[in-house]
Design an enzyme around this catalytic site. Sequence first.
Site, mmCIF file in Angstrom:
data_model
loop_
_atom_site.group_PDB
_atom_site.id
_atom_site.type_symbol
_atom_site.label_atom_id
_atom_site.label_comp_id
_atom_site.label_asym_id
_atom_site.label_seq_id
_atom_site.Cartn_x
_atom_site.Cartn_y
_atom_site.Cartn_z
ATOM 1 N N HIS A 61 0.853 -1.188 0.000
ATOM 2 C CA HIS A 61 0.000 0.000 0.000
ATOM 3 C C HIS A 61 0.890 1.241 0.000
ATOM 4 O O HIS A 61 2.061 1.187 0.413
ATOM 5 C CB HIS A 61 -0.895 0.018 1.235
ATOM 6 C CG HIS A 61 -1.987 -1.002 1.206
ATOM 7 N ND1 HIS A 61 -3.075 -0.934 2.033
ATOM 8 C CD2 HIS A 61 -2.166 -2.103 0.448
ATOM 9 C CE1 HIS A 61 -3.879 -1.950 1.802
ATOM 10 N NE2 HIS A 61 -3.345 -2.691 0.834
ATOM 11 N N GLU A 63 1.019 3.832 1.898
ATOM 12 C CA GLU A 63 1.547 4.206 3.202
ATOM 13 C C GLU A 63 2.730 3.325 3.595
ATOM 14 O O GLU A 63 3.741 3.822 4.098
ATOM 15 C CB GLU A 63 0.467 4.064 4.290
ATOM 16 C CG GLU A 63 -0.763 4.912 4.068
ATOM 17 C CD GLU A 63 -1.888 4.167 3.363
ATOM 18 O OE1 GLU A 63 -3.057 4.370 3.735
ATOM 19 O OE2 GLU A 63 -1.613 3.387 2.432
ATOM 20 N N CYS A 91 -6.062 2.009 6.001
ATOM 21 C CA CYS A 91 -6.727 0.764 6.390
ATOM 22 C C CYS A 91 -6.124 0.286 7.716
ATOM 23 O O CYS A 91 -5.123 0.844 8.180
ATOM 24 C CB CYS A 91 -6.542 -0.285 5.298
ATOM 25 S SG CYS A 91 -4.853 -0.926 5.181
ATOM 26 N N CYS A 94 -2.277 -0.474 7.473
ATOM 27 C CA CYS A 94 -1.449 0.724 7.375
ATOM 28 C C CYS A 94 -1.472 1.520 8.672
ATOM 29 O O CYS A 94 -0.436 2.042 9.104
ATOM 30 C CB CYS A 94 -1.904 1.574 6.197
ATOM 31 S SG CYS A 94 -1.600 0.767 4.607
#
Length: 170
Positions: A61, A63, A91, A94
């Site tokens: 992801h 992040e 999410c 993260c």
Amino acid sequence: MDGVLVPAGDRDRYWMGRALALAQCAAEAGEVPVGAVLVRGDEVIGEGWNQPIGVCDPTAHAEVLALRAAAARVGNYRLVDSTLYVTLEPCPMCAGALVHARVGRVVFGAVDPRAGAAGTVFDLLQSAALNHRAEVIGGVLGDACGALLRDFFRACRSRPAGVQSPLSAG
């Protein structure tokens, strides 16, 4: 990644604009358009965009990639006194990584009504049960961040029959 002097009142919008440009890179690669920039002071220490499809890694992801780049750059996985700018509310995965990295501030654009872990569905970034809490600011350039996501998913849904979306399970 040289320091950039940005007027204090415009700082969040400036860095979120940079995160939006990274989100566009993700969209062009067929990934969910999320971009992230990790800043300490006026210096970018890490950045990334969603790449789980391209690198076959469910943890890739935006992040997480920004955290990895920053930790490598500064030589420490603890990223205290930093601010993460991300175009979509983090999410749970993260958010957990942000807590472990001790990121001090998280600024996001669009809320995630399905998996947002910065207050929308879960509140991991400010949970008293965890050993670190981050300041959270949501909605910065939220309309632009949300529009990029909506446009991406609209295009995925409008693909002709038989043309597989990159988001389809293989």
